[in-house]
Design a protein around this motif. Sequence first.
Motif, PDB file in Angstrom:
ATOM      1  N   GLU A  51       0.839  -1.206   0.000  1.00  0.00           N
ATOM      2  CA  GLU A  51       0.000   0.000   0.000  1.00  0.00           C
ATOM      3  C   GLU A  51       0.871   1.252   0.000  1.00  0.00           C
ATOM      4  N   LEU A  52       0.400   2.298  -0.670  1.00  0.00           N
ATOM      5  CA  LEU A  52       1.081   3.586  -0.648  1.00  0.00           C
ATOM      6  C   LEU A  52       0.195   4.559   0.131  1.00  0.00           C
ATOM      7  N   ARG A  53       0.625   4.869   1.337  1.00  0.00           N
ATOM      8  CA  ARG A  53      -0.146   5.734   2.237  1.00  0.00           C
ATOM      9  C   ARG A  53       0.554   7.081   2.384  1.00  0.00           C
ATOM     10  N   CYS A  54      -0.191   8.147   2.243  1.00  0.00           N
ATOM     11  CA  CYS A  54       0.357   9.470   2.493  1.00  0.00           C
ATOM     12  C   CYS A  54      -0.082   9.959   3.867  1.00  0.00           C
ATOM     13  N   LEU A  55       0.837  10.616   4.548  1.00  0.00           N
ATOM     14  CA  LEU A  55       0.612  11.148   5.887  1.00  0.00           C
ATOM     15  C   LEU A  55       0.683  12.667   5.783  1.00  0.00           C
ATOM     16  N   ILE A  56      -0.439  13.327   6.063  1.00  0.00           N
ATOM     17  CA  ILE A  56      -0.472  14.777   5.947  1.00  0.00           C
ATOM     18  C   ILE A  56      -0.935  15.395   7.260  1.00  0.00           C
ATOM     19  N   GLY A  57      -0.793  16.710   7.357  1.00  0.00           N
ATOM     20  CA  GLY A  57      -1.229  17.429   8.544  1.00  0.00           C
ATOM     21  C   GLY A  57      -0.461  18.725   8.667  1.00  0.00           C
ATOM     22  N   GLY A  62       2.975  16.042  14.343  1.00  0.00           N
ATOM     23  CA  GLY A  62       3.582  14.811  14.845  1.00  0.00           C
ATOM     24  C   GLY A  62       4.003  13.838  13.765  1.00  0.00           C
ATOM     25  N   LYS A  63       4.005  14.289  12.513  1.00  0.00           N
ATOM     26  CA  LYS A  63       4.311  13.382  11.394  1.00  0.00           C
ATOM     27  C   LYS A  63       5.737  12.844  11.461  1.00  0.00           C
ATOM     28  N   SER A  64       6.711  13.725  11.582  1.00  0.00           N
ATOM     29  CA  SER A  64       8.108  13.277  11.606  1.00  0.00           C
ATOM     30  C   SER A  64       8.417  12.474  12.873  1.00  0.00           C
ATOM     31  N   THR A  65       7.822  12.875  13.985  1.00  0.00           N
ATOM     32  CA  THR A  65       7.999  12.105  15.218  1.00  0.00           C
ATOM     33  C   THR A  65       7.490  10.684  15.027  1.00  0.00           C
ATOM     34  N   PHE A  66       6.344  10.543  14.374  1.00  0.00           N
ATOM     35  CA  PHE A  66       5.771   9.225  14.128  1.00  0.00           C
ATOM     36  C   PHE A  66       6.715   8.364  13.294  1.00  0.00           C
ATOM     37  N   LEU A  67       7.280   8.931  12.214  1.00  0.00           N
ATOM     38  CA  LEU A  67       8.224   8.157  11.405  1.00  0.00           C
ATOM     39  C   LEU A  67       9.457   7.781  12.212  1.00  0.00           C
ATOM     40  N   ASN A  68       9.937   8.698  13.038  1.00  0.00           N
ATOM     41  CA  ASN A  68      11.118   8.407  13.855  1.00  0.00           C
ATOM     42  C   ASN A  68      10.847   7.318  14.890  1.00  0.00           C
ATOM     43  N   LEU A  69       9.612   7.203  15.337  1.00  0.00           N
ATOM     44  CA  LEU A  69       9.246   6.091  16.223  1.00  0.00           C
ATOM     45  C   LEU A  69       9.257   4.781  15.455  1.00  0.00           C
ATOM     46  N   LEU A  70       8.793   4.813  14.209  1.00  0.00           N
ATOM     47  CA  LEU A  70       8.767   3.589  13.405  1.00  0.00           C
ATOM     48  C   LEU A  70      10.168   3.099  13.072  1.00  0.00           C
ATOM     49  N   THR A  71      11.106   4.031  12.851  1.00  0.00           N
ATOM     50  CA  THR A  71      12.465   3.634  12.495  1.00  0.00           C
ATOM     51  C   THR A  71      13.325   3.302  13.711  1.00  0.00           C
ATOM     52  N   GLY A  72      12.853   3.639  14.909  1.00  0.00           N
ATOM     53  CA  GLY A  72      13.637   3.376  16.112  1.00  0.00           C
ATOM     54  C   GLY A  72      14.578   4.490  16.484  1.00  0.00           C
ATOM     55  N   GLN A  73      14.507   5.616  15.792  1.00  0.00           N
ATOM     56  CA  GLN A  73      15.343   6.754  16.176  1.00  0.00           C
ATOM     57  C   GLN A  73      14.843   7.408  17.454  1.00  0.00           C
ATOM     58  N   GLU A 182       8.801  13.877   2.780  1.00  0.00           N
ATOM     59  CA  GLU A 182       8.758  14.919   1.749  1.00  0.00           C
ATOM     60  C   GLU A 182       9.736  14.642   0.603  1.00  0.00           C
ATOM     61  N   PRO A 183       9.543  13.572  -0.138  1.00  0.00           N
ATOM     62  CA  PRO A 183      10.490  13.188  -1.186  1.00  0.00           C
ATOM     63  C   PRO A 183      10.542  14.118  -2.394  1.00  0.00           C
ATOM     64  N   VAL A 184       9.560  15.017  -2.546  1.00  0.00           N
ATOM     65  CA  VAL A 184       9.579  15.915  -3.713  1.00  0.00           C
ATOM     66  C   VAL A 184       9.782  17.371  -3.320  1.00  0.00           C
ATOM     67  N   ALA A 185      10.205  17.619  -2.079  1.00  0.00           N
ATOM     68  CA  ALA A 185      10.452  18.999  -1.646  1.00  0.00           C
ATOM     69  C   ALA A 185      11.549  19.621  -2.506  1.00  0.00           C
ATOM     70  N   GLY A 186      11.270  20.768  -3.072  1.00  0.00           N
ATOM     71  CA  GLY A 186      12.256  21.488  -3.867  1.00  0.00           C
ATOM     72  C   GLY A 186      12.427  20.999  -5.287  1.00  0.00           C
ATOM     73  N   LEU A 187      11.592  20.064  -5.737  1.00  0.00           N
ATOM     74  CA  LEU A 187      11.728  19.522  -7.085  1.00  0.00           C
ATOM     75  C   LEU A 187      10.849  20.269  -8.077  1.00  0.00           C
ATOM     76  N   GLU A 214       3.947  14.252   3.158  1.00  0.00           N
ATOM     77  CA  GLU A 214       3.969  15.199   2.043  1.00  0.00           C
ATOM     78  C   GLU A 214       3.010  16.359   2.298  1.00  0.00           C
ATOM     79  N   HIS A 215       3.427  17.563   1.879  1.00  0.00           N
ATOM     80  CA  HIS A 215       2.586  18.759   1.991  1.00  0.00           C
ATOM     81  C   HIS A 215       1.890  19.097   0.686  1.00  0.00           C
ATOM     82  N   ASP A 216       2.453  18.639  -0.422  1.00  0.00           N
ATOM     83  CA  ASP A 216       1.896  18.951  -1.739  1.00  0.00           C
ATOM     84  C   ASP A 216       0.668  18.074  -1.981  1.00  0.00           C
TER      85      ASP A 216
END
Length: 259
Positions: A51-57, A62-73, A182-187, A214-216
């Motif tokens: 699945e391709l899920r986008c996380l917005i807000g 709390g978006k980046s915090t959530f990803l950092n919890l998933l990666t163990g950082q 944000e893989p397309v930031a600045g593109l 992503e914000h776009d």
Amino acid sequence: MATSDPSVKTTPAVDETGADSSRILQTRGLRKEFGGLTATDDVDFAIEAGELRCLIGPNGAGKSTFLNLLTGQLDPTAGEIYYNGADITGLPSHERVGRGISMKFQVPSVYEGLTVAQNLRIPLQQVVEPDAFDARTREILERFDLLEQWGTVAGELSHGQQQRLEIGMAMAMEPKLMLLDEPVAGLSIEETADIAELLREIADDDGVALIVIEHDIDFVETIADRVTVLDGGSIFREGPIEEIKADPEVKRIYLGEDH
């Protein structure tokens, strides 16, 4: 999905993300506190394999915090993370990578002093034998339209090329779940379209689950299977992009509209 045989005992991780479930990831009651600030609050989040899920807000949701919890950082204050049949809540980052979770950060983190091919060899050495380096490197670079840059120092690549290289490095690890901030930031518009096509291909053809911050909203509409809206560290809405865009409360908190 629990086993149908009541005599067989399973763990919550197996029940929710094991072989009998289509989910690759499930969080339960995930919370992260920084002093008196709650960055994520009681998050129950699930994603299917492929699945391709986008996380917005809004900012600070709390978006980046959530990803950092998933990666163990980051370590959660409370809650569990189940992935591919296992409870990975307490696993360090490198062990999560070894289990098939890869991360693409907002700012490309390629090794600018190394060539494109040398950058790829760093993750490849963990999954393939040395005599397969060149063939696998060629395969990845061709797929990500970087074959002509084989010997180019990564610091000389354009921003868009660096983004593609880093996604290629993440894919070199043969992940089951990829997290992208944000893989397309600045593109440019053209580069954004290229990344959109790549991500859809990775989900559809490789069966990799992707969580994309992503914000776009136009980019989100192009790629997402479903969208999760975070606000104040909690899941505010979740559903297809058409429903999310039409929701007046989402417009208010995310798009800054009053109606």
